[in-house]
Design a protein around this motif. Structure first.
Motif, PDB file in Angstrom:
ATOM      1  N   ASP A  34       0.852 -72.725 -30.046  1.00  0.00           N
ATOM      2  CA  ASP A  34       1.125 -72.615 -28.616  1.00  0.00           C
ATOM      3  C   ASP A  34       2.579 -72.953 -28.300  1.00  0.00           C
ATOM      4  O   ASP A  34       3.178 -72.364 -27.387  1.00  0.00           O
ATOM      5  CB  ASP A  34       0.177 -73.509 -27.812  1.00  0.00           C
ATOM      6  CG  ASP A  34       0.232 -74.977 -28.218  1.00  0.00           C
ATOM      7  OD1 ASP A  34       0.657 -75.276 -29.352  1.00  0.00           O
ATOM      8  OD2 ASP A  34      -0.170 -75.833 -27.396  1.00  0.00           O
ATOM      9  N   ILE A  35       3.177 -73.859 -29.076  1.00  0.00           N
ATOM     10  CA  ILE A  35       4.587 -74.180 -28.867  1.00  0.00           C
ATOM     11  C   ILE A  35       5.466 -73.050 -29.408  1.00  0.00           C
ATOM     12  O   ILE A  35       6.493 -72.704 -28.822  1.00  0.00           O
ATOM     13  CB  ILE A  35       4.948 -75.520 -29.529  1.00  0.00           C
ATOM     14  CG1 ILE A  35       4.035 -76.638 -29.016  1.00  0.00           C
ATOM     15  CG2 ILE A  35       6.401 -75.866 -29.258  1.00  0.00           C
ATOM     16  CD1 ILE A  35       4.119 -76.900 -27.533  1.00  0.00           C
ATOM     17  N   GLY A  81      11.864 -80.567 -34.295  1.00  0.00           N
ATOM     18  CA  GLY A  81      11.426 -79.263 -33.797  1.00  0.00           C
ATOM     19  C   GLY A  81      10.102 -79.436 -33.084  1.00  0.00           C
ATOM     20  O   GLY A  81       9.179 -80.067 -33.611  1.00  0.00           O
ATOM     21  N   ALA A  82       9.992 -78.897 -31.870  1.00  0.00           N
ATOM     22  CA  ALA A  82       8.813 -79.134 -31.044  1.00  0.00           C
ATOM     23  C   ALA A  82       7.530 -78.599 -31.675  1.00  0.00           C
ATOM     24  O   ALA A  82       6.453 -79.174 -31.479  1.00  0.00           O
ATOM     25  CB  ALA A  82       9.012 -78.498 -29.664  1.00  0.00           C
ATOM     26  N   ARG A  98      12.575 -86.060 -34.233  1.00  0.00           N
ATOM     27  CA  ARG A  98      12.573 -86.160 -35.698  1.00  0.00           C
ATOM     28  C   ARG A  98      11.579 -87.205 -36.195  1.00  0.00           C
ATOM     29  O   ARG A  98      11.139 -87.155 -37.337  1.00  0.00           O
ATOM     30  CB  ARG A  98      13.974 -86.484 -36.199  1.00  0.00           C
ATOM     31  CG  ARG A  98      15.012 -85.401 -35.935  1.00  0.00           C
ATOM     32  CD  ARG A  98      16.395 -85.864 -36.311  1.00  0.00           C
ATOM     33  NE  ARG A  98      16.871 -86.919 -35.420  1.00  0.00           N
ATOM     34  CZ  ARG A  98      17.893 -87.723 -35.692  1.00  0.00           C
ATOM     35  NH1 ARG A  98      18.532 -87.611 -36.846  1.00  0.00           N
ATOM     36  NH2 ARG A  98      18.274 -88.637 -34.823  1.00  0.00           N
ATOM     37  N   LEU A  99      11.264 -88.165 -35.351  1.00  0.00           N
ATOM     38  CA  LEU A  99      10.296 -89.209 -35.664  1.00  0.00           C
ATOM     39  C   LEU A  99       9.346 -89.391 -34.497  1.00  0.00           C
ATOM     40  O   LEU A  99       9.652 -89.021 -33.362  1.00  0.00           O
ATOM     41  CB  LEU A  99      10.992 -90.564 -35.890  1.00  0.00           C
ATOM     42  CG  LEU A  99      11.978 -90.782 -37.024  1.00  0.00           C
ATOM     43  CD1 LEU A  99      12.533 -92.202 -36.941  1.00  0.00           C
ATOM     44  CD2 LEU A  99      11.333 -90.548 -38.370  1.00  0.00           C
ATOM     45  N   LEU A 124      13.816 -78.058 -28.563  1.00  0.00           N
ATOM     46  CA  LEU A 124      12.606 -77.286 -28.850  1.00  0.00           C
ATOM     47  C   LEU A 124      12.667 -76.674 -30.236  1.00  0.00           C
ATOM     48  O   LEU A 124      11.710 -76.738 -31.004  1.00  0.00           O
ATOM     49  CB  LEU A 124      12.422 -76.204 -27.785  1.00  0.00           C
ATOM     50  CG  LEU A 124      12.214 -76.710 -26.357  1.00  0.00           C
ATOM     51  CD1 LEU A 124      12.220 -75.535 -25.380  1.00  0.00           C
ATOM     52  CD2 LEU A 124      10.923 -77.496 -26.239  1.00  0.00           C
ATOM     53  N   GLU A 125      13.783 -76.064 -30.568  1.00  0.00           N
ATOM     54  CA  GLU A 125      13.968 -75.500 -31.902  1.00  0.00           C
ATOM     55  C   GLU A 125      14.444 -76.604 -32.846  1.00  0.00           C
ATOM     56  O   GLU A 125      15.068 -77.570 -32.408  1.00  0.00           O
ATOM     57  CB  GLU A 125      14.998 -74.369 -31.842  1.00  0.00           C
ATOM     58  CG  GLU A 125      14.579 -73.213 -30.957  1.00  0.00           C
ATOM     59  CD  GLU A 125      15.706 -72.241 -30.701  1.00  0.00           C
ATOM     60  OE1 GLU A 125      15.604 -71.086 -31.144  1.00  0.00           O
ATOM     61  OE2 GLU A 125      16.704 -72.635 -30.067  1.00  0.00           O
ATOM     62  N   PRO A 126      14.169 -76.480 -34.133  1.00  0.00           N
ATOM     63  CA  PRO A 126      14.626 -77.516 -35.076  1.00  0.00           C
ATOM     64  C   PRO A 126      16.137 -77.703 -35.007  1.00  0.00           C
ATOM     65  O   PRO A 126      16.892 -76.733 -35.106  1.00  0.00           O
ATOM     66  CB  PRO A 126      14.206 -76.956 -36.440  1.00  0.00           C
ATOM     67  CG  PRO A 126      13.036 -76.075 -36.136  1.00  0.00           C
ATOM     68  CD  PRO A 126      13.349 -75.451 -34.803  1.00  0.00           C
ATOM     69  N   PRO A 127      16.609 -78.932 -34.803  1.00  0.00           N
ATOM     70  CA  PRO A 127      18.054 -79.162 -34.710  1.00  0.00           C
ATOM     71  C   PRO A 127      18.745 -78.851 -36.033  1.00  0.00           C
ATOM     72  O   PRO A 127      18.161 -78.983 -37.103  1.00  0.00           O
ATOM     73  CB  PRO A 127      18.156 -80.662 -34.385  1.00  0.00           C
ATOM     74  CG  PRO A 127      16.791 -81.087 -33.964  1.00  0.00           C
ATOM     75  CD  PRO A 127      15.834 -80.165 -34.638  1.00  0.00           C
ATOM     76  N   SER A 128      20.011 -78.456 -35.942  1.00  0.00           N
ATOM     77  CA  SER A 128      20.804 -78.133 -37.132  1.00  0.00           C
ATOM     78  C   SER A 128      21.683 -79.307 -37.525  1.00  0.00           C
ATOM     79  O   SER A 128      21.883 -80.245 -36.761  1.00  0.00           O
ATOM     80  CB  SER A 128      21.676 -76.906 -36.868  1.00  0.00           C
ATOM     81  OG  SER A 128      20.895 -75.761 -36.624  1.00  0.00           O
TER      82      SER A 128
END
Length: 611
Positions: A377-378, A93-94, A340-341, A67-71
């Motif tokens: 909303d996300i 990231g969602a 990511r895509l 859900l959160e942007p991956p690191s």
């Protein structure tokens, strides 16, 4: 009638969910007795005034609750910049994925969003802490229409998968807020090749039909037949996993009998593209083109009536054409992982016949860039769960002096793999904890890097519980078992032979164990047996050693059958608990942990980039 596509709003009701058998599915679809018609799978030649229905498919795979942007490397995509140099671009990231998909749908009368499995499972803490309910809710908002199951949908067993489909509070943890009951997925999970051992019937719907302005479009969903080899025994208890091709062809025949001539397969199995960037041309001759791996043979044998194949599992990105059994090119795609895509596939359908005009099908992968606006909303959904998770997620468990790469490493031996194996050895070495002398960690269980400064960083070098959880999200229980030296050597050979010969799985090893991998050799001979040593002494094939590993490996997972022969088992704490305890014990703000040296496996030949 099958479910009719709606424009404007993206909220839909399920047509098929949680059904127990293919027979029930057929009865659930009015029009199941419709007469069959021949499916034209080759390039079509039509009069000039052909009326075409343009169906847009937007596809994702292997989202894994991000859900959160991956690191770290998990949050980047490789592409070429204006100079032609390959660069890593932040992606995923969602909040951004939702915006990208909503923008992509604009101007398209008919658009469906699909996935090829592993929507959940092996998830970061924000989703995993709540048994992936947040991700299902996010996918409902994003507008996912249908997905196949993947192997990770079975991490917590089939009963939990059915709960994610149908809703209801978790059987042991309950509901996470007063008056807030989990409603389940608005989209159907398809599991055509996953059957109950008792009934022989699919545990979920095998296929789904969508009515697109009078044209029936069918989707068949399968996971890889090898799922039992990469999921704990408890997760697949009572289930059978059938052959992907046989299953898809079986249900393709059923769809054709119902008058469905546009068919898409959602397959949680994948391949390995030769190209280094997300948009590398799979089909051009020369270096950097082509694709290998299990999906190639699968695609070559799926019924020509299937018009496109959306895939996953390998976390790679590709957009290829592979010839079907009739010798006609067919699109086979994958959109990397973690959101990511996304892949955009345009299917032009002849309204008069219901057939896809295969010669005019196009597809492209698109980067979910973090320069676009977030979907509000996300953002609100993420904030809701962040607030609940904060007391656990934000706890500091350690400190780093630099990135410690695991998922992002291209070498067979990874710094983070070594760190995890060392943590397991230290935790289980005391006599009363198991007396471990060696520890092994499976590479697929390392789900991320430990980065010095995470996105939205809480502070340079700080490792939070949430970050440690993202690396080790399965919370597998640790085992210590007796293995002979011969069994240990066999396990090392199984990394590069048998089921793992084509795509080696290199175990991460604890300090003290050293050996040479020679990739100029083939199969089991790649392990140079006389170099296998523990603390400088050759491993004695006849001697018994105490060996630590997680319960998945101890059960023979990932093709390591030698481990399943272990005896005198002692069950310890979870892998996550040992990992966090080690980080805490070996680092402080003033003395942070440095990346371990990669000096345990000597690699000869080209061993880089292996899983």
């Amino acid at each position: 009638m099958p479910e009719t596509i709606r424009t404007g709003t993206r909220r839909r009701r399920l047509l098929l969910a949680g059904v127990a058998s293919a027979g029930i599915v057929a009865l659930a679809i009015p029009g199941a007795a419709a007469s069959a018609a021949e499916h034209h799978h080759g390039p079509e030649h039509h009069p000039a005034k052909v009326h075409v229905e343009n169906l847009q498919l937007l596809a994702i795979n292997d989202f894994h609750g991000n859900l959160e942007p991956p690191s770290g490397s998990s949050g980047t995509i490789k592409e070429k910049d204006a100079t032609g140099a390959v660069v890593s671009t932040p992606a995923g990231g969602a909040e951004y994925l939702a915006t990208a998909l909503r923008e992509a749908r604009k101007g398209h009368r008919d658009s469906l969003t699909v996935a090829a499995g592993d929507v959940v499972g092996a998830s970061p803490l924000l989703s995993g802490l709540f048994h992936d309910e947040p991700t299902i809710e996010a996918m409902n908002k994003i507008g996912l229409d249908v997905t196949s199951v993947g192997n990770h949908e079975f991490d917590e067993g089939s009963a939990e998968l059915l709960r994610l489909q149908n809703g209801g509070c978790h059987p042991t943890d309950g509901c996470y807020a007063d008056g807030r009951r989990f409603k389940g997925a608005d989209f159907p999970y398809l599991a055509a090749n996953v059957t109950s051992e008792k009934t022989g019937k699919p545990i979920l719907a095998p296929y789904w039909i969508k009515n697109v302005h009078g044209i029936k479009v069918g989707f068949i969903g399968v996971t890889l037949k090898g799922t039992p080899n990469i999921v704990t025994a408890a997760g697949v208890k009572g289930l059978k996993f059938g052959d992907e091709v046989e299953t898809i062809n079986k249900y393709t025949a059923q769809l054709k009998k119902q008058g469905v001539k546009t068919i898409v397969a959602l397959v949680h199995e994948g391949g390995y593209p030769a190209g280094a960037t997300y948009d590398a041309d799979c089909d051009s001759p020369g270096a950097g083109a082509g694709i290998s791996g299990p999906i190639v043979d699968i695609a070559k044998n799926i019924d020509p009536a299937v018009d496109a194949i959306v895939t996953g599992h390998t976390h790679n990105s590709y957009n290829c054409t592979i010839l079907d059994p009739a010798g006609q090119p067919r699109r086979v795609t994958s959109a990397a992982s973690f959101g990511r895509l996304y892949t955009e596939i345009d299917l032009p359908i002849n309204r008069a016949t219901g057939d896809v005009i295969r010669s005019s099908v196009t597809a492209a992968n698109h980067v979910v860039r973090r320069t676009i606006p977030k979907a509000g909303d996300i953002t609100d959904l993420i904030a809701y769960y962040q607030k609940i998770a904060a007391p656990i997620a934000g706890r500091t468990v350690g400190y780093l002096s630099a990135d410690i790469n695991g998922r992002g490493s291209t070498d067979p031996e990874t710094p983070l793999g070594e760190l995890i194996a060392d943590a397991q050895l230290e935790g289980l070495a005391p006599a009363d904890k198991g007396g471990a002398q060696i520890a092994f960690m499976n590479p697929g269980g390392i789900r991320a890097d430990l980065v010095y400064q995470a996105s939205g960083s809480e502070g340079d070098g700080v490792v939070t519980y949430a970050e440690a959880f993202t690396v080790q999200p399965f919370t597998n229980m640790m085992n210590v078992i007796d293995l002979t030296g011969a069994q240990i050597i066999t396990a090392l050979q199984q990394q590069v032979s048998g089921a793992n010969e084509a795509a080696p799985k290199i175990l991460q090893v604890s300090r003290g164990l050293t050996y040479t991998l020679d990739f100029t050799r083939s199969g089991a001979d790649r392990v140079v047996v006389d170099t296998v040593k523990l603390n400088g002494e050759p491993i004695d094939p006849a001697r018994t050693y105490r060996v630590a590993m997680n319960e998945f490996l101890a059960g023979g997972g990932d093709g390591f059958g030698a481990f399943a022969g272990g005896t005198n088992k002692l069950v310890g704490a979870s892998d996550l608990d040992m990992f966090t305890a080690y980080l805490t014990a070996h680092s402080t703000a003033t003395a942070p942990l440095a990346p371990p040296a990669e000096d345990r496996i000597t690699v000869v030949g080209n061993g880089a980039g292996l899983d």
